[in-house]
Motif scaffolding. Sequence first.
Motif, PDB file in Angstrom:
ATOM      1  N   CYS A 140     -64.431  31.495 -82.198  1.00  0.00           N
ATOM      2  CA  CYS A 140     -63.894  31.926 -80.893  1.00  0.00           C
ATOM      3  C   CYS A 140     -64.268  30.976 -79.765  1.00  0.00           C
ATOM      4  CB  CYS A 140     -64.401  33.314 -80.534  1.00  0.00           C
ATOM      5  SG  CYS A 140     -63.819  34.613 -81.613  1.00  0.00           S
ATOM      6  N   CYS A 141     -65.318  30.193 -79.966  1.00  0.00           N
ATOM      7  CA  CYS A 141     -65.803  29.284 -78.923  1.00  0.00           C
ATOM      8  C   CYS A 141     -65.109  27.927 -78.947  1.00  0.00           C
ATOM      9  CB  CYS A 141     -67.307  29.093 -79.062  1.00  0.00           C
ATOM     10  SG  CYS A 141     -68.223  30.638 -78.883  1.00  0.00           S
ATOM     11  N   GLU A 142     -64.356  27.661 -79.994  1.00  0.00           N
ATOM     12  CA  GLU A 142     -63.643  26.385 -80.103  1.00  0.00           C
ATOM     13  C   GLU A 142     -62.279  26.556 -79.453  1.00  0.00           C
ATOM     14  OE1 GLU A 142     -63.649  24.765 -84.050  1.00  0.00           O
ATOM     15  OE2 GLU A 142     -65.508  25.829 -84.503  1.00  0.00           O
ATOM     16  N   GLU A 143     -62.129  26.043 -78.258  1.00  0.00           N
ATOM     17  CA  GLU A 143     -60.928  26.292 -77.480  1.00  0.00           C
ATOM     18  C   GLU A 143     -59.920  25.154 -77.580  1.00  0.00           C
ATOM     19  OE1 GLU A 143     -62.345  26.937 -73.524  1.00  0.00           O
ATOM     20  OE2 GLU A 143     -63.320  28.818 -74.036  1.00  0.00           O
ATOM     21  N   ALA A 144     -58.747  25.445 -78.109  1.00  0.00           N
ATOM     22  CA  ALA A 144     -57.625  24.522 -78.026  1.00  0.00           C
ATOM     23  C   ALA A 144     -56.860  24.811 -76.736  1.00  0.00           C
ATOM     24  CB  ALA A 144     -56.702  24.677 -79.231  1.00  0.00           C
ATOM     25  N   TYR A 145     -56.953  26.061 -76.289  1.00  0.00           N
ATOM     26  CA  TYR A 145     -56.326  26.509 -75.048  1.00  0.00           C
ATOM     27  C   TYR A 145     -57.087  27.741 -74.571  1.00  0.00           C
ATOM     28  CZ  TYR A 145     -53.252  29.104 -71.939  1.00  0.00           C
ATOM     29  OH  TYR A 145     -52.760  29.808 -70.867  1.00  0.00           O
ATOM     30  N   THR A 146     -57.196  27.873 -73.276  1.00  0.00           N
ATOM     31  CA  THR A 146     -57.737  29.086 -72.671  1.00  0.00           C
ATOM     32  C   THR A 146     -56.961  29.397 -71.407  1.00  0.00           C
ATOM     33  OG1 THR A 146     -59.673  30.176 -71.708  1.00  0.00           O
ATOM     34  CG2 THR A 146     -59.549  27.783 -71.482  1.00  0.00           C
ATOM     35  N   SER A 147     -56.799  30.676 -71.141  1.00  0.00           N
ATOM     36  CA  SER A 147     -56.151  31.055 -69.885  1.00  0.00           C
ATOM     37  C   SER A 147     -57.102  30.840 -68.707  1.00  0.00           C
ATOM     38  CB  SER A 147     -55.674  32.512 -69.942  1.00  0.00           C
ATOM     39  OG  SER A 147     -56.755  33.407 -70.065  1.00  0.00           O
ATOM     40  N   GLY A 148     -58.339  30.472 -69.003  1.00  0.00           N
ATOM     41  CA  GLY A 148     -59.305  30.140 -67.954  1.00  0.00           C
ATOM     42  C   GLY A 148     -59.514  31.272 -66.980  1.00  0.00           C
ATOM     43  N   GLU A 149     -59.315  30.980 -65.712  1.00  0.00           N
ATOM     44  CA  GLU A 149     -59.497  31.994 -64.672  1.00  0.00           C
ATOM     45  C   GLU A 149     -58.272  32.878 -64.506  1.00  0.00           C
ATOM     46  OE1 GLU A 149     -62.445  32.570 -63.071  1.00  0.00           O
ATOM     47  OE2 GLU A 149     -63.190  31.109 -64.519  1.00  0.00           O
ATOM     48  N   ASP A 150     -57.206  32.599 -65.261  1.00  0.00           N
ATOM     49  CA  ASP A 150     -56.014  33.444 -65.226  1.00  0.00           C
ATOM     50  C   ASP A 150     -56.268  34.639 -66.134  1.00  0.00           C
ATOM     51  OD1 ASP A 150     -53.562  34.662 -65.147  1.00  0.00           O
ATOM     52  OD2 ASP A 150     -52.413  32.872 -65.668  1.00  0.00           O
ATOM     53  N   LEU A 151     -56.915  35.638 -65.576  1.00  0.00           N
ATOM     54  CA  LEU A 151     -57.332  36.817 -66.330  1.00  0.00           C
ATOM     55  C   LEU A 151     -56.422  37.995 -66.019  1.00  0.00           C
ATOM     56  CD1 LEU A 151     -61.156  36.673 -65.498  1.00  0.00           C
ATOM     57  CD2 LEU A 151     -60.026  35.712 -67.500  1.00  0.00           C
TER      58      LEU A 151
END
Length: 122
Positions: free
Chosen positions: A56-67
């Motif tokens: 889960c910690c290996e990020e190819a993409y994250t919505s970041g602060e777009d929660l």
Amino acid sequence: MYEEFATWLDRVMEPALKVEAVALNFNLYDDEDNNWAVQLVATPTFDPDDEEYAWCCEEAYTSGEDLFAWEEEASWADIQQEATEYLKQYLECGKYAEEMKKYQAIGIGFVDGDLTLFIHED
């Protein structure tokens, strides 16, 4: 509130589908004072035997602060159940439901707790 969740997920899934990833994880956050949030992460690896959920910690993409964020008086367990139900509903009829079902796994849970996993079997 499902409609708001689905609108958010439609928006953050579009760029997630453009990266090479094999799993998705929905991080749940307790921002205190009954404020809750969800973040999407697409990961390049998945290990069903990893009890620490390091994949889960290996990020190819994250919505970041777009929660996806909301306020609700509830326990963390109730929030995890509620968010899981929204995800299940999206996987049945959401805009990107079919694309999401192609991932090896989809997880949802608080970052310091256990995940509910939906594992795709070939």
